[in-house]
Write a protein that holds these residues in place. Sequence first.
Motif, PDB file in Angstrom:
ATOM      1  N   PRO A  33      -5.990 -18.835 -27.712  1.00 16.84           N
ATOM      2  CA  PRO A  33      -7.058 -18.546 -28.732  1.00 16.84           C
ATOM      3  C   PRO A  33      -7.922 -17.407 -28.296  1.00 16.84           C
ATOM      4  CG  PRO A  33      -7.571 -20.548 -27.529  1.00 16.84           C
ATOM      5  CD  PRO A  33      -5.986 -20.211 -27.160  1.00 16.84           C
ATOM      6  N   ALA A  34      -8.598 -16.922 -29.149  1.00 19.41           N
ATOM      7  CA  ALA A  34      -9.414 -15.718 -28.980  1.00 19.41           C
ATOM      8  C   ALA A  34     -10.643 -16.036 -27.630  1.00 19.41           C
ATOM      9  CB  ALA A  34     -10.217 -15.080 -30.031  1.00 19.41           C
ATOM     10  N   LYS A  35     -10.943 -17.244 -27.870  1.00 18.87           N
ATOM     11  CA  LYS A  35     -11.857 -17.998 -27.165  1.00 18.87           C
ATOM     12  C   LYS A  35     -11.466 -17.749 -25.476  1.00 18.87           C
ATOM     13  CE  LYS A  35     -15.126 -21.754 -26.216  1.00 18.87           C
ATOM     14  NZ  LYS A  35     -15.223 -23.279 -26.642  1.00 18.87           N
ATOM     15  N   ALA A  36     -10.251 -17.901 -25.473  1.00 16.54           N
ATOM     16  CA  ALA A  36      -9.792 -18.022 -23.949  1.00 16.54           C
ATOM     17  C   ALA A  36      -9.504 -16.831 -23.548  1.00 16.54           C
ATOM     18  CB  ALA A  36      -8.649 -18.833 -23.822  1.00 16.54           C
ATOM     19  N   GLN A  37      -9.048 -15.491 -24.305  1.00 13.80           N
ATOM     20  CA  GLN A  37      -8.822 -14.357 -23.999  1.00 13.80           C
ATOM     21  C   GLN A  37     -10.148 -13.538 -23.648  1.00 13.80           C
ATOM     22  OE1 GLN A  37      -5.984 -12.120 -26.482  1.00 13.80           O
ATOM     23  NE2 GLN A  37      -5.407 -13.939 -27.464  1.00 13.80           N
ATOM     24  N   GLU A  38     -11.184 -13.963 -24.340  1.00 12.15           N
ATOM     25  CA  GLU A  38     -12.540 -13.068 -24.222  1.00 12.15           C
ATOM     26  C   GLU A  38     -13.751 -14.145 -23.749  1.00 12.15           C
ATOM     27  OE1 GLU A  38     -15.297 -10.021 -26.673  1.00 12.15           O
ATOM     28  OE2 GLU A  38     -13.736 -11.048 -27.558  1.00 12.15           O
ATOM     29  N   ALA A  39     -13.740 -14.475 -22.666  1.00 11.86           N
ATOM     30  CA  ALA A  39     -14.741 -15.303 -22.198  1.00 11.86           C
ATOM     31  C   ALA A  39     -16.006 -14.486 -22.137  1.00 11.86           C
ATOM     32  CB  ALA A  39     -14.374 -15.938 -20.937  1.00 11.86           C
ATOM     33  N   PHE A  40     -16.961 -14.928 -22.502  1.00 15.10           N
ATOM     34  CA  PHE A  40     -18.337 -13.904 -22.489  1.00 15.10           C
ATOM     35  C   PHE A  40     -19.514 -14.738 -22.182  1.00 15.10           C
ATOM     36  CE2 PHE A  40     -21.724 -12.440 -25.021  1.00 15.10           C
ATOM     37  CZ  PHE A  40     -22.063 -11.417 -24.554  1.00 15.10           C
ATOM     38  N   GLU A  41     -20.209 -14.320 -21.255  1.00 16.81           N
ATOM     39  CA  GLU A  41     -21.329 -15.165 -20.924  1.00 16.81           C
ATOM     40  C   GLU A  41     -22.779 -14.110 -21.123  1.00 16.81           C
ATOM     41  OE1 GLU A  41     -23.424 -18.258 -19.578  1.00 16.81           O
ATOM     42  OE2 GLU A  41     -21.299 -18.227 -19.608  1.00 16.81           O
ATOM     43  N   PRO A  42     -23.393 -14.658 -22.190  1.00 16.59           N
ATOM     44  CA  PRO A  42     -24.726 -13.576 -22.514  1.00 16.59           C
ATOM     45  C   PRO A  42     -25.620 -13.651 -21.295  1.00 16.59           C
ATOM     46  CG  PRO A  42     -24.725 -15.640 -23.734  1.00 16.59           C
ATOM     47  CD  PRO A  42     -23.207 -15.788 -23.079  1.00 16.59           C
ATOM     48  N   THR A  43     -26.284 -12.175 -21.361  1.00 15.13           N
ATOM     49  CA  THR A  43     -27.218 -12.103 -20.364  1.00 15.13           C
ATOM     50  C   THR A  43     -28.653 -12.070 -20.923  1.00 15.13           C
ATOM     51  OG1 THR A  43     -27.188  -9.892 -20.727  1.00 15.13           O
ATOM     52  CG2 THR A  43     -25.626 -10.410 -19.057  1.00 15.13           C
ATOM     53  N   ARG A  44     -28.932 -11.810 -22.134  1.00 17.88           N
ATOM     54  CA  ARG A  44     -29.963 -11.665 -22.988  1.00 17.88           C
ATOM     55  C   ARG A  44     -30.424 -13.250 -23.482  1.00 17.88           C
ATOM     56  NH1 ARG A  44     -32.436  -6.948 -21.956  1.00 17.88           N
ATOM     57  NH2 ARG A  44     -31.084  -5.171 -22.278  1.00 17.88           N
ATOM     58  N   PHE A  45     -29.829 -14.105 -23.605  1.00 17.94           N
ATOM     59  CA  PHE A  45     -30.018 -15.350 -23.962  1.00 17.94           C
ATOM     60  C   PHE A  45     -29.035 -16.166 -23.402  1.00 17.94           C
ATOM     61  CE2 PHE A  45     -27.146 -13.609 -27.044  1.00 17.94           C
ATOM     62  CZ  PHE A  45     -26.020 -14.740 -27.212  1.00 17.94           C
ATOM     63  N   SER A  46     -29.351 -17.544 -23.372  1.00 21.19           N
ATOM     64  CA  SER A  46     -28.485 -18.840 -22.988  1.00 21.19           C
ATOM     65  C   SER A  46     -28.284 -19.768 -24.380  1.00 21.19           C
ATOM     66  CB  SER A  46     -29.091 -19.694 -22.009  1.00 21.19           C
ATOM     67  OG  SER A  46     -30.256 -20.243 -22.396  1.00 21.19           O
ATOM     68  N   VAL A  47     -27.116 -20.366 -24.117  1.00 21.32           N
ATOM     69  CA  VAL A  47     -26.886 -21.367 -25.368  1.00 21.32           C
ATOM     70  C   VAL A  47     -26.535 -22.751 -24.895  1.00 21.32           C
ATOM     71  CG1 VAL A  47     -25.221 -21.498 -27.162  1.00 21.32           C
ATOM     72  CG2 VAL A  47     -25.870 -19.194 -26.266  1.00 21.32           C
ATOM     73  N   GLU A  48     -26.963 -23.514 -25.503  1.00 26.76           N
ATOM     74  CA  GLU A  48     -26.584 -25.059 -25.456  1.00 26.76           C
ATOM     75  C   GLU A  48     -25.845 -25.339 -26.651  1.00 26.76           C
ATOM     76  OE1 GLU A  48     -28.700 -29.564 -25.475  1.00 26.76           O
ATOM     77  OE2 GLU A  48     -29.653 -27.899 -24.608  1.00 26.76           O
ATOM     78  N   VAL A  49     -24.659 -25.931 -26.446  1.00 28.13           N
ATOM     79  CA  VAL A  49     -23.651 -26.348 -27.761  1.00 28.13           C
ATOM     80  C   VAL A  49     -23.821 -27.792 -27.786  1.00 28.13           C
ATOM     81  CG1 VAL A  49     -21.316 -26.082 -28.720  1.00 28.13           C
ATOM     82  CG2 VAL A  49     -22.418 -24.427 -27.337  1.00 28.13           C
ATOM     83  N   VAL A  50     -23.981 -28.344 -29.006  1.00 29.11           N
ATOM     84  CA  VAL A  50     -24.143 -29.664 -29.455  1.00 29.11           C
ATOM     85  C   VAL A  50     -23.221 -29.991 -30.702  1.00 29.11           C
ATOM     86  CG1 VAL A  50     -25.445 -31.658 -30.012  1.00 29.11           C
ATOM     87  CG2 VAL A  50     -26.570 -29.908 -28.219  1.00 29.11           C
ATOM     88  N   GLY A  51     -22.399 -31.086 -30.473  1.00 30.06           N
ATOM     89  CA  GLY A  51     -21.602 -31.681 -31.696  1.00 30.06           C
ATOM     90  C   GLY A  51     -20.491 -30.776 -32.006  1.00 30.06           C
ATOM     91  N   GLU A  52     -19.637 -31.229 -33.138  1.00 27.17           N
ATOM     92  CA  GLU A  52     -18.676 -30.694 -33.527  1.00 27.17           C
ATOM     93  C   GLU A  52     -18.666 -30.474 -35.079  1.00 27.17           C
ATOM     94  OE1 GLU A  52     -15.966 -29.502 -31.881  1.00 27.17           O
ATOM     95  OE2 GLU A  52     -16.677 -30.121 -29.761  1.00 27.17           O
TER      96      GLU A  52
END
Length: 308
Positions: A33-52
């Motif tokens: 999947p694209a998510k696995a091909q292009e891992a990206f860690e933003p530097t300008r902001f952080s993210v917390e992911v909750v739920g589905e």
Amino acid sequence: MMFFGISPLRARHVLAVSLSIILLGFAALLALPAKAQEAFEPTRFSVEVVGEGPDVILIPGLSTTREVWRPHLGALEGHRIHLVQVRGFGEDAGVNAEGPIMNGLIAELARYIEANGMENPAIVGHSMGGFIAISLAADHPGLPGRIMIVDSLPWFAAIMVPPGTEPNMAQVEAQATAMRAMMLSMHGRDMPEGSNDALLSSYTIDQANLPRLRELTGDADLRVTGQLAYELMTSDMRQAIAAITVPATVVVPQNPAFGTEEATIAFYTQQYDVLPNVEFEVISPAAHFVMVDQPAAFEAALLDFLAD
């Protein structure tokens, strides 16, 4: 004749097997999947992911942490929520400590959406977060599915002049520069408790909410606040928003202390005059932190926005 000590027949077999392994590995890579091909860690902001579920990106306002959205997560069950927090607000400023911020932040948000394989996420932004939402939708029209703009404007300088008056960019630039310099001069100093209450008190109808607003905004790096305030004041998006192609909802808090509902909606309608496919949701009585003043009404508006 031997090929590196292997017979020609054996060499052809080894080569065929090797090529098969390489091709299979390449095919497996393409299948990721694209998510696995292009891992990206933003530097300008952080993210917390909750739920589905369907993706919803929540962006807080200037100096505000992601905790402003926390009480409303229960109403968003069945969605995958991305709680964005600009670095410098409730966490170390990192790369935001120096230089321009906004354009890099918007570019990173677009890349974050793409890298995580999101399909037309809903974006909800309060104040500065609303400006980020409209900027992203204008610059990257294919990314968001819809945007909710919570008490924000395409040019923040409009609040510095009387209604119906056109801001002068040269004057705005001078004021924004002075404001940024003042904030930079205060960075690192111990500020007296309650020193910001005069401003925060205008952001809520019920003064009992002041402790919560202090908590939401009290851990902001003034270098980041000053720079972003400068960029917000000197960025005029009023014509650029004509490029937005997705549905937009503007949440308008109506504070009776600052005028009638008719005057309030007239002001916001004028600011978003060229934005196609826009609806206005008035919540009253409420001030700038409308989700704190009227949580139930805000959640109802949010659910209607996501259900459309």
